[in-house]
Scaffold this active site. Structure first.
Site, short mmCIF file in Angstrom:
data_model
loop_
_atom_site.label_atom_id
_atom_site.label_comp_id
_atom_site.label_asym_id
_atom_site.label_seq_id
_atom_site.Cartn_x
_atom_site.Cartn_y
_atom_site.Cartn_z
N CYS A 251 0.80 -1.41 0.02
CA CYS A 251 -0.23 -0.17 -0.09
C CYS A 251 0.87 1.14 0.05
O CYS A 251 2.19 1.19 -0.92
CB CYS A 251 -0.86 -0.17 1.20
SG CYS A 251 -2.51 0.95 1.11
N THR A 252 0.54 2.41 0.92
CA THR A 252 1.32 3.68 0.90
C THR A 252 2.58 3.44 1.55
O THR A 252 3.49 4.34 1.60
CB THR A 252 0.46 4.69 1.57
OG1 THR A 252 0.07 4.29 2.74
CG2 THR A 252 -0.58 4.94 0.52
#
Lengths: 206, 206
Positions: A106-107
């Site tokens: 993800c981030t």
């Protein structure tokens, strides 16, 4: 490059990390104790608040952790401040420098990018916050449509559940299809094995 | 029956619980804060060791927790001793008695069964430990091939990742397909929406 067996997986957690980004991959690794040993590394040893408030106990603090063979940085809303935290980024760059694999979910790739760990590499991130994530890093070739991206020893995945597929792919890369499939079957998870499968890129581009 | 909004989801954790059984469903619920509020209930408030050793902090202890609208019992190797722990089972039976929904993931259904909470109901469990799990309960109709089983307000899922699909199905049941699909998309998880989809029953029957 380490050849330690089992490989140690150091998962770097922080205030506001996303629980499933951690415990999706961790579950696959945990069920292969001959091959992997997971260590949670937080700001200090002790409870760390995830996004939403649930606390998980880090086994080591950043200052005293020794780097694993595989470093994994999850995402979560906490990444928004981490990308501007120069003390943390300096620590992370040193911690991951000699790792056999530098990975994110993800981030988490925004954090790797901000630490300079993706310069010269292709990488992806989650698709809902792609515009923000892909603004990080000085020299990263961001890939907008990908379940995960492998470039050399850098493995970055798309959002949350994509981390499970990336971890399964890394296990396949290291130990073959039978091992990867066996552990996914044991957790009754049907993997996406095509790194280019990404319906979420389109869904979240509006 | 409660109609509290948001509904409180009480997830019952214990020594040796399986992390992903908890944090798969919890992630879906957490991303719908208008509808759900998740509470971790452990032996006492404070750290509880999951299978593999990673500790998660319970917000309430069994003795002082007030029951949620939805009670969820995860699996994990710790269930093997819980099914013989009469003090715990007595507490669980009272805790879940008036819940709007009584749910489990993986071998959590063995615990519900041992507490008498599945008597008169159809239920499933994970397929790798199905023979053991389905030996629990006095009057449970165990279903050997199912991703999850809904019978009245009892929802029981197969192993680990199946809990994510069951939680998505419960969200669909309560709030419709758009809400369920939206939250699954936001975590980039492709749900299995057919409760009868269960390739793992065959894989693990050998």
């Amino acid at each position: 490059m380490s050849e330690r067996v089992p490989r140690r997986v150091s998962i770097v957690i922080f205030d506001g990390f996303e629980l499933l980004d951690v415990f999706g991959p961790q579950t696959l690794f945990k069920w292969l104790p001959k091959h992997f040993d997971v260590d949670l590394v937080g700001p200090t040893a002790g409870p760390v608040a995830s996004h939403g408030g649930i606390e998980v106990v880090a086994q080591h603090g950043y200052a005293d952790a020794s780097p694993g063979d595989i470093v994994l940085v999850p995402g979560g809303l906490g990444t928004r401040t981490l990308v501007d935290d120069s003390a943390f980024l300096t620590w992370l760059a040193a911690f991951a420098r000699d790792a056999e694999f530098v990975t994110s979910v993800c981030t988490g790739s925004a954090v790797l990018a901000a630490a300079g760990l993706l310069d010269g590499y292709r990488a992806t991130s989650n698709k809902r916050n792609y515009a923000w994530a892909s603004g990080n890093g000085a020299d990263v070739t961001w890939v907008p449509v990908a379940r995960w991206v492998q470039d050399g020893n850098r493995w970055t995945s798309s959002g949350i559940a994509a981390g499970i597929d990336m971890a399964a792919a890394l296990i396949r890369f290291l130990h073959g299809d039978d091992v990867a499939r066996g552990v996914a079957d044991s957790m009754e998870y049907e993997t996406h094995d095509d790194a280019d499968w990404d319906p979420y890129a389109r869904l979240n581009s509006g």
